[in-house]
Design a protein around this motif. Structure first.
Motif, mmCIF file in Angstrom:
data_model
loop_
_atom_site.group_PDB
_atom_site.id
_atom_site.type_symbol
_atom_site.label_atom_id
_atom_site.label_comp_id
_atom_site.label_asym_id
_atom_site.label_seq_id
_atom_site.Cartn_x
_atom_site.Cartn_y
_atom_site.Cartn_z
ATOM 1 N N VAL A 159 0.829 -1.205 0.000
ATOM 2 C CA VAL A 159 0.000 0.000 0.000
ATOM 3 C C VAL A 159 0.855 1.244 0.000
ATOM 4 N N SER A 160 1.947 1.224 0.779
ATOM 5 C CA SER A 160 2.800 2.409 0.875
ATOM 6 C C SER A 160 3.435 2.744 -0.455
ATOM 7 N N SER A 161 3.898 1.723 -1.160
ATOM 8 C CA SER A 161 4.541 2.000 -2.443
ATOM 9 C C SER A 161 3.534 2.502 -3.463
ATOM 10 N N LYS A 162 2.293 2.100 -3.293
ATOM 11 C CA LYS A 162 1.276 2.552 -4.236
ATOM 12 C C LYS A 162 0.913 4.002 -4.015
ATOM 13 N N ALA A 163 0.894 4.426 -2.745
ATOM 14 C CA ALA A 163 0.427 5.780 -2.436
ATOM 15 C C ALA A 163 1.530 6.804 -2.385
ATOM 16 N N SER A 164 2.774 6.400 -2.539
ATOM 17 C CA SER A 164 3.864 7.337 -2.314
ATOM 18 C C SER A 164 4.120 8.236 -3.506
ATOM 19 N N ALA A 165 4.010 7.717 -4.709
ATOM 20 C CA ALA A 165 4.325 8.525 -5.883
ATOM 21 C C ALA A 165 3.277 9.584 -6.105
ATOM 22 N N PRO A 166 3.644 10.753 -6.597
ATOM 23 C CA PRO A 166 2.650 11.797 -6.818
ATOM 24 C C PRO A 166 1.626 11.433 -7.867
ATOM 25 N N SER A 167 2.026 10.755 -8.901
ATOM 26 C CA SER A 167 1.086 10.333 -9.934
ATOM 27 C C SER A 167 1.797 9.330 -10.828
ATOM 28 N N ALA A 168 0.996 8.522 -11.480
ATOM 29 C CA ALA A 168 1.561 7.505 -12.355
ATOM 30 C C ALA A 168 1.594 8.034 -13.776
ATOM 31 N N MET A 169 2.771 8.519 -14.190
ATOM 32 C CA MET A 169 2.912 9.075 -15.541
ATOM 33 C C MET A 169 4.267 8.659 -16.087
ATOM 34 N N ASN A 170 4.304 8.488 -17.356
ATOM 35 C CA ASN A 170 5.523 8.030 -18.002
ATOM 36 C C ASN A 170 6.344 9.194 -18.507
ATOM 37 N N LEU A 294 3.391 25.498 -5.051
ATOM 38 C CA LEU A 294 2.552 26.122 -6.078
ATOM 39 C C LEU A 294 3.371 26.449 -7.314
ATOM 40 N N ARG A 295 4.615 26.919 -7.125
ATOM 41 C CA ARG A 295 5.470 27.237 -8.274
ATOM 42 C C ARG A 295 5.772 25.975 -9.081
ATOM 43 N N LEU A 296 5.969 24.854 -8.374
ATOM 44 C CA LEU A 296 6.277 23.610 -9.078
ATOM 45 C C LEU A 296 5.070 23.126 -9.880
ATOM 46 N N VAL A 297 3.882 23.219 -9.308
ATOM 47 C CA VAL A 297 2.683 22.810 -10.035
ATOM 48 C C VAL A 297 2.459 23.714 -11.247
ATOM 49 N N GLU A 298 2.677 25.011 -11.070
ATOM 50 C CA GLU A 298 2.512 25.936 -12.186
ATOM 51 C C GLU A 298 3.490 25.625 -13.306
ATOM 52 N N SER A 299 4.730 25.315 -12.924
ATOM 53 C CA SER A 299 5.731 24.982 -13.945
ATOM 54 C C SER A 299 5.353 23.704 -14.682
ATOM 55 N N ARG A 300 4.877 22.717 -13.977
ATOM 56 C CA ARG A 300 4.495 21.458 -14.615
ATOM 57 C C ARG A 300 3.280 21.644 -15.523
ATOM 58 N N ALA A 301 2.341 22.474 -15.071
ATOM 59 C CA ALA A 301 1.168 22.715 -15.923
ATOM 60 C C ALA A 301 1.559 23.398 -17.223
ATOM 61 N N GLN A 302 2.481 24.348 -17.170
ATOM 62 C CA GLN A 302 2.923 25.042 -18.376
ATOM 63 C C GLN A 302 3.685 24.110 -19.312
ATOM 64 N N MET A 303 4.367 23.111 -18.739
ATOM 65 C CA MET A 303 5.104 22.137 -19.559
ATOM 66 C C MET A 303 4.220 21.005 -20.065
ATOM 67 N N ARG A 304 2.905 21.054 -19.704
ATOM 68 C CA ARG A 304 1.974 19.988 -20.083
ATOM 69 C C ARG A 304 2.449 18.642 -19.545
ATOM 70 N N TYR A 305 2.869 18.703 -18.295
ATOM 71 C CA TYR A 305 3.416 17.514 -17.642
ATOM 72 C C TYR A 305 2.316 16.527 -17.242
ATOM 73 N N TYR A 306 1.157 17.051 -16.863
ATOM 74 C CA TYR A 306 0.082 16.198 -16.364
ATOM 75 C C TYR A 306 -0.631 15.546 -17.539
ATOM 76 N N GLY A 307 -0.597 14.217 -17.560
ATOM 77 C CA GLY A 307 -1.216 13.493 -18.658
ATOM 78 C C GLY A 307 -2.708 13.359 -18.526
ATOM 79 N N THR A 308 -3.249 13.435 -17.301
ATOM 80 C CA THR A 308 -4.681 13.284 -17.083
ATOM 81 C C THR A 308 -5.164 14.368 -16.127
ATOM 82 N N SER A 309 -6.477 14.594 -16.167
ATOM 83 C CA SER A 309 -7.065 15.544 -15.229
ATOM 84 C C SER A 309 -6.896 15.066 -13.797
ATOM 85 N N GLN A 310 -6.983 13.755 -13.582
ATOM 86 C CA GLN A 310 -6.862 13.212 -12.234
ATOM 87 C C GLN A 310 -5.485 13.495 -11.637
ATOM 88 N N ALA A 311 -4.427 13.397 -12.448
ATOM 89 C CA ALA A 311 -3.075 13.651 -11.947
ATOM 90 C C ALA A 311 -2.923 15.095 -11.480
#
Length: 785
Positions: A159-170, A294-311
């Motif tokens: 369970v711990s290994s499943k919940a530790s990563a921020p999101s499952a993206m390649n 917040l700065r890190l999330v903003e940077s990732r959003a601008q880079m189109r890092y998030y593959g899904t809305s859920q992530a």
């Protein structure tokens, strides 16, 4: 490369940012403890443990003397200042917290200056962490409890290994321009052991208990709580339910920009509170440990890092969770975070608001919160918000609702958006989950909750004592859309809270935990001790053994008590409650209804006493108190309420309440709370209070204004005035009947009333002598003549 002028100026700006950083309440500078080296004479062992001591003033001096040939050398020295403090001091100490904050500020400020080279991703090889091959959190990791079963350990690891990563993206989780290491973002939460094999207290909702409530909270009790919570299972994190769908990359960028730029009605940019949270995640009991800001999330959003809305949605929820745990409930930054979270949940809802974003209710769905909301049937009409029973109109009842990773069911406890004071979210228990059938919200989920009031949302006497994190059940029910949900919390009733902590999934370490002992009637401004907990919870879970079982303590642990929040010092809080005079309790008033919850469907409500009868009881009680005070001497002592004391209105004692007594406190002698608007009320420290005697009935400190005076007091009357009047009347009648001045006339008890003394029978000798006298035998001559 040598340090040029531009780099030198940039490093000086970083140092100024470090020395100018202040605590959350702007009362002290965080860098004061790190300006100079530790005194070698006072702390010689420090220099034995720390290989390379550093201080901020030393770095400034070296920079002014051009001793640095590489900008990274200056960064390394500044980094060592805080790494040394983190290694030498205990985790959780204030200096350790300050070092963590300043370390995050150093890294953020350094990255924001393009003239400076990117900082290294690991600690210097000369740091104490590398030299001694230890980590900052060694003591916490070593404090794992008791051996566990191999099967449970394997399950926790999975369970711990499943919940530790921020999101499952390649994709690489570290965007360009970020100095966070790639391995940090994919690091897993350390495996948490399963809960130890300890007895579990289960059952329905027990009746309140009495025992150990007069004792104060001590260090041993804190250790008992700490040891139990160490062994409890940890929260696995947000589940894969209730996340927003169909968010495109451009929409993600727009949402983050709206959060970062939002300003309230006063023009304050609330995102400053989010940006002040360090990017590194080292807050205890969080379900993740990867860097997040917040700065890190903003940077990732601008880079189109998030593959899904859920992530994207999940990482934003983790960001708000991290900020909520960083700040304390009731503070302004905490309230700013909750306003931004509510704005975010509105922007990701099926009916998002349109710019410019502004709301008089801080984006909450209801127009008023606890303390100001009126029931729908009140005379105000348009301000009605709550009801006194759960409504079933225009809704379809369902078993649960899913929102932002939370699964909410009946009897769960929630934090909800408070339109009046976002820093104090509404505490409520869910009574129904539903899908709305109204035209505007058809098919949208919501919850019907019963509100619980905080102490600052009630009116109470100044002498009242409150338990730590105490709340009060009310008869207010309100319908909230799921967008109002902040997070799940827990509340224990008195008997359970003293004996242990709730089992999962009702509560996990790190979640807010409250305690409830009484109801609060906001119309009469009175508190009623709850005698039957089943009357307070939804009928679906009454008498169920699986509802809120606990892991028990070694012995009962009494929570800390504190005075009214309105007596906290010169800084007055802004809340809908206040201080009132202690009310008398009319006979027959506030009888507890044990049949069911007030306002719950199908249950009876309490019968209120007539106001004329209550007024008459008040007048009779006041007359009786006046007569009693005229026949008694006034004590010299005036008790001073303390945090550890108990009063007739406090909750540190749970025996039946004694009759109301005259308030003889110093505050009452000074004219009451109204006369002390500009006064500061402080508590005696425990080490001082224990030197004074205490009242045996109230346990309050006896505080004398002067030394005792050795004088003989006149003894009080032994009989009532009514009986003394009867005796005087009796004597007067006896004197009138005597008229001849007989001596026995003044014997009031024997003049007209026959004696009730029993007649003693004669002895055998007395009877024999009487017979001899009757027959003349007593005159027979003796002798032989």
């Amino acid at each position: 490369m040598p340090v040029n002028a531009a780099q030198k100026n940039a490093i000086e700006e970083v140092i100024r940012a470090l020395t100018g950083a202040t605590s959350r309440r702007a009362k002290r500078r965080l860098a004061d403890m790190f300006l100079d080296l530790v005194d070698r004479d006072s702390w010689p062992e420090y220099y034995e443990v720390i290989p390379q001591p550093r201080c901020i003033n030393g770095v400034k001096a070296n920079l002014a003397q051009n001793k640095y040939k590489d900008p990274l050398d200056a960064f390394q020295d500044l980094q060592l200042v805080f790494l040394n403090a983190l290694y030498y001091n205990e985790p959780g100490s204030q200096i350790s917290k300050d070092a963590t904050t300043l370390k995050g500020i150093l890294e953020n400020e350094w990255k924001q200056r393009p003239v400076l080279p990117p900082p290294p991703t690991s600690a210097p090889s000369s740091s104490a962490q590398k030299v001694h091959a230890k980590k900052d959190q060694q003591e916490r990791a070593a404090a794992s409890p008791v051996p566990i079963h191999a099967q449970a350990a394997a399950q926790v690891q999975k369970v711990s290994s499943k919940a530790s990563a921020p999101s499952a993206m390649n994709v690489d989780p570290t965007p360009q321009g970020s100095s966070q290491p790639a391995e940090a973002s994919t690091a897993k939460t350390p495996d948490r052991p399963a809960s130890p094999d300890i007895d579990v207290d289960i059952g329905g909702t027990p009746e309140p208990e009495v025992g150990g409530h007069g004792s104060a909270r001590d260090g041993e009790s804190d250790e008992i709580v700490r040891q139990l919570e160490k062994g409890l299972p940890r929260w696995e994190g947000f589940a894969d339910v209730g996340w927003t769908e169909d968010l495109g990359p451009d929409r993600m960028v727009d949402i983050v920009a709206a959060i970062a730029k939002y300003r309230d009605e006063s023009g304050n940019r609330l995102a400053v509170s989010l940006e002040a949270v360090p990017e590194e995640t080292n807050i205890p009991d969080l379900s993740f440990n990867h860097p997040l800001s917040l700065r890190l999330v903003e940077s990732r959003a601008q880079m189109r890092y998030y593959g899904t809305s859920q992530a994207f949605d999940k990482e934003m929820s983790q960001l708000f969770l991290k900020a909520r745990r960083w700040y304390e409930i009731g503070t302004e930054p905490y309230g700013n975070v909750l306003v931004l979270q509510r704005l975010y949940q509105a922007l990701t809802s099926p009916n998002p608001p349109q710019p410019p974003y502004a709301s008089a209710t801080k984006f909450a769905a209801l127009p008023a919160g606890p303390g100001t909301a009126k029931p729908l049937h009140a005379s105000e009409g348009d301000t009605g918000v709550t009801t006194f029973r759960v409504s079933l109109k225009d809704r379809q009842l369902i078993d649960e609702v899913n929102f932002k990773g939370w699964t909410v069911r009946v009897a769960d406890w929630l934090h909800l958006s408070n339109p009046d004071d976002p820093s104090r979210p509404i505490v409520g228990q869910v009574f129904k989950c539903f899908l709305s059938q109204e035209t505007q919200r058809k098919g949208l989920p919501g919850v019907s909750v019963c509100w619980y009031y905080r102490p600052e949302q009630t009116f109470h006497p100044a002498s009242r004592q409150f338990w730590e994190k105490e709340i009060f059940k009310t008869s207010h029910f309100a319908d909230h859309p799921v967008e109002d949900i902040i997070e799940k919390v827990a509340c224990q009733f008195t008997a359970r809270h003293l004996r242990g902590r709730p089992r999962p999934p009702f509560w996990y370490p790190g979640w807010p935990l409250y305690v409830c002992d009484s109801r609060y009637n906001d119309r009469d401004r009175v508190f009623v001790k709850i005698k039957n907990w089943n009357s307070c919870i939804p009928e679906e879970v009454r008498k169920k053994e699986e509802f809120m079982p606990i892991y028990p303590f070694e012995r009962p642990v009494v929570p800390r008590s504190h005075p009214s929040p309105f007596l906290g010092g010169p800084h007055k809080i802004k809340a809908p409650g206040g201080i009132v005079d202690a009310p008398e309790k009319p006979e027959g008033e506030k009888a507890e209804n044990v049949a069911g919850a007030a306002g719950a469907p199908g249950t009876a409500t309490r019968k209120r006493p007539q106001r004329k009868a209550a007024a008459k009881a008040e007048a009779d009680r006041a007359a009786a108190n006046a007569a009693a005070s005229s026949s008694k001497t006034t004590p010299v002592a005036a008790p001073l309420p303390l945090q550890a004391s108990t009063s007739s209105y406090g909750y540190a004692q749970h025996a039946p309440q004694a009759p109301a007594q005259e308030d003889r406190s110093i505050m009452a002698a000074a004219g009451g709370a109204a006369a002390l608007n500009n006064a500061t009320v402080e508590e005696l420290p425990p080490e001082t209070a224990r030197l004074f005697d205490r009242d045996p009935e109230t346990n309050e400190v006896l505080w004398f204004a002067a030394p005792p005076v050795d004088i003989v007091h006149t003894p009080p009357p032994q009989h009532s005035l009514k009986y003394l009047a009867f005796l005087a009347k009796k004597r007067k009648q006896a004197q009138a009947q005597a008229q001849g001045g007989r001596d026995s006339a003044m014997d009031v008890d024997s003049s007209n009333v026959p004696s009730k003394r029993r007649k003693v029978p004669p002895t055998v000798t007395e009877q024999l002598e009487a017979l001899m006298r009757a027959h003349g035998l007593d005159k027979v001559p003796q002798g032989g003549s």
